[in-house]
Design an enzyme around this catalytic site. Structure first.
Site, PDB file in Angstrom:
ATOM      1  CD  GLN A 143      -1.060   0.157   3.940  1.00 27.33           C
ATOM      2  OE1 GLN A 143      -1.334  -1.236   3.797  1.00 27.33           O
ATOM      3  NE2 GLN A 143      -1.620   1.137   4.234  1.00 27.33           N
ATOM      4  CB  CYS A 149      -5.342  -0.934   5.581  1.00 29.94           C
ATOM      5  SG  CYS A 149      -5.635  -0.034   6.761  1.00 29.94           S
ATOM      6  CG  HIS A 287      -3.171  -2.568   9.472  1.00 29.37           C
ATOM      7  ND1 HIS A 287      -2.727  -1.269   8.691  1.00 29.37           N
ATOM      8  CD2 HIS A 287      -2.796  -3.528   9.686  1.00 29.37           C
ATOM      9  CE1 HIS A 287      -2.483  -2.867   7.441  1.00 29.37           C
ATOM     10  NE2 HIS A 287      -2.076  -3.323   8.063  1.00 29.37           N
ATOM     11  CG  ASN A 309       0.337  -5.951   7.071  1.00 24.39           C
ATOM     12  OD1 ASN A 309      -0.600  -5.399   6.737  1.00 24.39           O
ATOM     13  ND2 ASN A 309       0.962  -5.981   7.847  1.00 24.39           N
TER      14      ASN A 309
END
Length: 345
Positions: A143, A149, A287, A309
């Protein structure tokens, strides 16, 4: 006027860097300064760091040393179960890290009637599952410094359920959400919420591919309407997993990857390298990530969640994170069990 050669420019930059680092070293013992200065120079080279002036470099060098000390002190502890490492975030304060790398907007969440939990009767899930090995997870994405996110988490979950249902794994567009999902609570690089992203995808009748609408890591407030019409994958809605219930989350993840919100603002997340993250963690959700599996470590016997992630494949375990599973607190590690959700096809 004589032109300046490339060699002269490189030499000037090298000696400028040497002067700054040498000046910083004067206040520290020779052995310490030699080791840390070399480490810092190597780190700058590896991550392509260029600062605007010597003052900024001195500031970042100081932060770097403080973070190195923090990491070394943490790794010196015994029986923790995971390790930290000096990564690309090492010249950032924790406040700077949180501001640029997280983006889940907990305060904007609107409580909605739950559409149901279709996996409530799946009371005998497998002991472990890894959706990567089943071909349902796209490669790790990055990102950048955009707080999107929420878009990466939502899009990743949509990519996976479409592969599970249709047999074709396609990388979809986060940038489409960043640019176009702006009429509600979601706000591009300034944060958003996965459930609202699912709502947008339903209303838009799907998402374009990453290739058609590529990620640029910023938001300019302009939605490319022509590209949004080139739909590649759709969903019909989403469902929330019953909150604060790791058993329910396991039932869901046994059937598909699930969007999860966590508190990723601590130094553990900033410098996570490998192992099963455990211990104290706040639950101030900030997040969005994706639960793509769960299992048990063969050597330690510790149970874990496998999380995808969106900070690039040079963070953590090639972009992934393992977090302690079935802990004492209902909220789960860093709040991972508080409000998970998944798209429906």
């Amino acid at each position: 006027m004589a032109s300046i050669s490339r060699t002269n420019i490189v030499s000037w930059l090298f000696f400028s860097l040497l002067f700054v680092v040498s000046s910083l070293a004067l206040s520290r013992p020779l052995v310490e300064s030699s080791n840390t200065d070399q480490m810092y120079c190597n780190w700058m080279t590896k991550h392509g760091r260029v600062y605007k002036d010597s003052q900024e470099m001195a500031k970042r060098h100081k932060i770097f040393l403080e973070n190195v000390k923090l990491i070394e002190d943490f790794n010196a502890q015994k029986d923790v179960g995971f390790k930290l490492a000096v990564n690309r975030f090492a010249d950032m304060t924790n406040d700077e890290f949180r501001a640029s790398l997280t983006g889940y907007k907990m305060e904007s969440r609107v409580t909605k009637p739950n559409a149901g939990f279709r996996y409530s009767n799946d009371t005998n899930p497998p002991e472990s599952i890894d959706w990567r090995k089943l071909g349902a997870v796209t490669p790790i994405k990055n990102q950048g410094s955009c707080g999107a996110c929420w878009a990466f988490s939502a899009v990743g979950a949509v990519e996976s359920i479409n592969q599970i249902k249709n047999g074709k794994l396609v990388s979809l567009s986060e940038q489409q959400l960043v640019d176009c999902d702006v009429d509600g609570t979601n706000n591009g690089c300034n944060g958003g919420f996965m459930d609202d992203a699912f709502d947008f995808i339903v209303k838009n009748k799907g998402l374009a591919t990453e290739e058609v609408y590529p990620y640029i890591g910023s938001d300019n407030g302009v939605c490319n309407d022509n590209k949004t019409l080139m739909v590649s994958a759709t969903i019909t809605g989403y469902e929330d997993v019953p909150g604060n219930n790791e058993t329910a989350l396991e039932m869901a993840v046994a059937n598909q990857p699930v969007s999860v919100a966590v508190d990723a603002g601590g130094f553990k997340f900033q410098f996570y390298s490998y192992g099963i993250m455990s211990g104290f963690c706040s639950t101030q959700l900030n997040h969005g990530i994706i639960a793509v599996g769960y299992g048990q470590d063969y050597d330690s016997g510790r149970k874990y969640w496998l999380m995808k992630n969106s900070w690039g494949d040079n963070w953590g375990e090639d972009g992934y994170l393992r977090m302690a599973k079935d802990i004492t607190y209902d909220e789960g590690m860093c709040g991972l069990a508080m409000i998970p959700s998944y798209p429906v096809v």
